[in-house]
Design a protein around this motif. Structure first.
Motif, PDB file in Angstrom:
ATOM      1  N   LEU A  22       0.736  -1.121   0.000  1.00 41.16           N
ATOM      2  CA  LEU A  22       0.004   0.138  -0.180  1.00 41.16           C
ATOM      3  C   LEU A  22       0.745   1.174   0.000  1.00 41.16           C
ATOM      4  O   LEU A  22       0.524   2.047  -0.694  1.00 41.16           O
ATOM      5  CB  LEU A  22      -0.736  -0.054   1.188  1.00 41.16           C
ATOM      6  CG  LEU A  22      -1.870  -1.210   1.355  1.00 41.16           C
ATOM      7  CD1 LEU A  22      -2.767  -1.145   2.445  1.00 41.16           C
ATOM      8  CD2 LEU A  22      -2.744  -1.329  -0.040  1.00 41.16           C
ATOM      9  N   ALA A  25       2.224   1.465  -3.583  1.00 35.40           N
ATOM     10  CA  ALA A  25       1.409   2.169  -4.270  1.00 35.40           C
ATOM     11  C   ALA A  25       1.042   3.514  -4.203  1.00 35.40           C
ATOM     12  O   ALA A  25       0.869   4.267  -5.374  1.00 35.40           O
ATOM     13  CB  ALA A  25      -0.359   1.415  -3.990  1.00 35.40           C
ATOM     14  N   GLU A  26       1.394   4.175  -3.049  1.00 34.78           N
ATOM     15  CA  GLU A  26       1.202   5.401  -3.124  1.00 34.78           C
ATOM     16  C   GLU A  26       2.486   6.348  -3.589  1.00 34.78           C
ATOM     17  O   GLU A  26       2.334   7.062  -4.293  1.00 34.78           O
ATOM     18  CB  GLU A  26       1.206   5.924  -1.474  1.00 34.78           C
ATOM     19  CG  GLU A  26       1.103   7.343  -1.068  1.00 34.78           C
ATOM     20  CD  GLU A  26       0.484   7.801   0.223  1.00 34.78           C
ATOM     21  OE1 GLU A  26       0.053   6.881   0.969  1.00 34.78           O
ATOM     22  OE2 GLU A  26       0.586   9.135   0.720  1.00 34.78           O
ATOM     23  N   LYS A  30      -0.092   5.425  -7.531  1.00 33.14           N
ATOM     24  CA  LYS A  30      -1.262   4.735  -8.182  1.00 33.14           C
ATOM     25  C   LYS A  30      -2.543   4.710  -7.282  1.00 33.14           C
ATOM     26  O   LYS A  30      -3.592   4.811  -7.705  1.00 33.14           O
ATOM     27  CB  LYS A  30      -1.038   3.272  -8.216  1.00 33.14           C
ATOM     28  CG  LYS A  30       0.432   3.108  -9.066  1.00 33.14           C
ATOM     29  CD  LYS A  30      -0.082   3.092 -10.557  1.00 33.14           C
ATOM     30  CE  LYS A  30       0.911   2.920 -11.485  1.00 33.14           C
ATOM     31  NZ  LYS A  30       0.759   3.144 -12.735  1.00 33.14           N
ATOM     32  N   ALA A  31      -2.157   5.026  -6.028  1.00 37.14           N
ATOM     33  CA  ALA A  31      -3.225   5.040  -5.033  1.00 37.14           C
ATOM     34  C   ALA A  31      -3.013   5.789  -3.738  1.00 37.14           C
ATOM     35  O   ALA A  31      -1.668   5.521  -3.295  1.00 37.14           O
ATOM     36  CB  ALA A  31      -3.700   3.519  -4.469  1.00 37.14           C
ATOM     37  N   SER A 102     -11.751  -1.859  -7.895  1.00 37.37           N
ATOM     38  CA  SER A 102     -10.477  -1.342  -8.219  1.00 37.37           C
ATOM     39  C   SER A 102     -10.428  -0.499  -9.522  1.00 37.37           C
ATOM     40  O   SER A 102      -9.542   0.202  -9.844  1.00 37.37           O
ATOM     41  CB  SER A 102      -9.584  -2.556  -8.737  1.00 37.37           C
ATOM     42  OG  SER A 102      -9.948  -3.221  -9.775  1.00 37.37           O
ATOM     43  N   ALA A 148      -9.357  -2.344   1.447  1.00 38.77           N
ATOM     44  CA  ALA A 148      -8.477  -1.357   0.612  1.00 38.77           C
ATOM     45  C   ALA A 148      -7.234  -2.105   0.288  1.00 38.77           C
ATOM     46  O   ALA A 148      -6.815  -1.890  -0.994  1.00 38.77           O
ATOM     47  CB  ALA A 148      -7.943  -0.236   1.653  1.00 38.77           C
ATOM     48  N   ILE A 152      -6.505  -2.030  -3.862  1.00 38.20           N
ATOM     49  CA  ILE A 152      -5.335  -1.488  -4.387  1.00 38.20           C
ATOM     50  C   ILE A 152      -4.592  -2.379  -4.976  1.00 38.20           C
ATOM     51  O   ILE A 152      -3.756  -2.033  -5.932  1.00 38.20           O
ATOM     52  CB  ILE A 152      -4.771  -0.788  -3.241  1.00 38.20           C
ATOM     53  CG1 ILE A 152      -5.787   0.610  -2.820  1.00 38.20           C
ATOM     54  CG2 ILE A 152      -3.356  -0.138  -3.537  1.00 38.20           C
ATOM     55  CD1 ILE A 152      -5.239   1.156  -1.605  1.00 38.20           C
ATOM     56  N   ILE A 155      -4.999  -2.663  -8.840  1.00 35.79           N
ATOM     57  CA  ILE A 155      -4.764  -1.566  -9.631  1.00 35.79           C
ATOM     58  C   ILE A 155      -3.257  -1.779 -10.584  1.00 35.79           C
ATOM     59  O   ILE A 155      -2.670  -2.231 -10.018  1.00 35.79           O
ATOM     60  CB  ILE A 155      -4.589  -0.219  -8.893  1.00 35.79           C
ATOM     61  CG1 ILE A 155      -5.893   0.273  -8.272  1.00 35.79           C
ATOM     62  CG2 ILE A 155      -4.378   1.140  -9.832  1.00 35.79           C
ATOM     63  CD1 ILE A 155      -5.726   1.286  -7.155  1.00 35.79           C
ATOM     64  N   VAL A 158       0.863  -1.630  -9.406  1.00 32.73           N
ATOM     65  CA  VAL A 158       0.927  -1.486  -8.053  1.00 32.73           C
ATOM     66  C   VAL A 158       1.585  -2.809  -7.766  1.00 32.73           C
ATOM     67  O   VAL A 158       2.693  -2.611  -7.084  1.00 32.73           O
ATOM     68  CB  VAL A 158      -0.556  -1.567  -7.342  1.00 32.73           C
ATOM     69  CG1 VAL A 158      -0.156  -1.918  -5.906  1.00 32.73           C
ATOM     70  CG2 VAL A 158      -1.040  -0.404  -7.502  1.00 32.73           C
TER      71      VAL A 158
END
Ligand code: ADE
Length: 225
Positions: A22, A25-26, A30-31, A102, A148, A152, A155, A158
């Motif tokens: 996660l 991803a940030e 991406k998220a 997603s 989440a 995530i 995506i 990711v």
């Protein structure tokens, strides 16, 4: 994708979003997951967010106004595809739900607490109610983190190995086949010969057979229709 999580216990779910995929991803843009402390929208010097239930009965209920004020503030900034409420009486979350979510741009996830939220929010503001299983958690936070994470990681970009999400359990209504790594022989515990054969069409066939066998044994319900 952006996920705004509204909770009375932001500390409880900070760590999943600061670790693991996660976080990546940030970093990759991406998220992003943003936590909102509902108490900031509470009333009075105790930042009250809950009250007794009408009609009596044990347990407090989260009030309409703090939640609605928080949601409306978010809605001023962007439009949301869904306002999700985590609750044990929601629809049981599955891989199809994760796939669909997603594809969304902006989500709000509201975590329940105590006896839950005032029903009028569920009638007028919430667009989706999700449970992560037939058991009761002490709040929706851990359930929100589960959703989440499941969403995530789907995506594109990711996960490093793009194909790995496609071969997850459940993606084709089958459980994933067994996997092995080195050593090929651990004190007599041997890896199936086929996986060492280099015959990739045969390996794929074997994996499919194993996936079907495992699904028949463990989750025959997945094969029903
Ligand atoms: N809140 C409490 N229990 C829950 C569950 N099983 N799923 C989602 N939210 C919850």
């Amino acid at each position: 994708m952006r996920i705004d999580i509204i909770t009375v216990l932001p500390d409880l779910i900070r760590s999943p979003f600061e670790a693991s995929i996660l976080k990546r991803a940030e970093q990759k843009g991406k998220a992003i997951v943003v936590l909102h402390d509902l108490r900031k929208y509470g009333f009075g010097k105790h930042s009250q967010v809950d009250d007794y239930q009408f009609g009596g009965g044990a347990g407090m209920v989260l009030m309409i106004e703090p939640i609605l004020n928080c949601i409306n503030e978010l809605k001023k900034e962007r439009s949301y595809d869904e306002v999700i409420y985590m609750t044990p009486d929601g629809k049981t979350f599955d891989q199809d739900d994760a796939n669909q979510l997603s594809l969304k741009e902006n989500l709000i996830i509201l975590c329940g607490h105590y006896k839950g939220i005032d029903q009028r929010l569920r009638d007028h503001v919430i667009t989706k109610e999700i449970s992560i299983g037939d058991f009761v958690l002490s709040g929706g936070e851990l359930a929100a983190a589960v959703v989440a994470d499941a969403v995530i990681r789907l995506i594109p970009g990711v996960l490093n190995d793009e194909t790995s999400a496609l071969t997850d359990s459940f993606q084709d209504d089958l459980l994933a086949p067994p996997v092995y790594t080195r050593p090929a022989d651990f004190n007599g515990w041997k890896v199936p010969d086929i996986l060492l054969s280099g015959n990739f069409p045969k390996i794929e066939e074997w994996r499919h057979e194993q996936a079907v066998k495992r699904t028949e044994e463990r989750r025959p319900d997945l094969l029903e229709d």
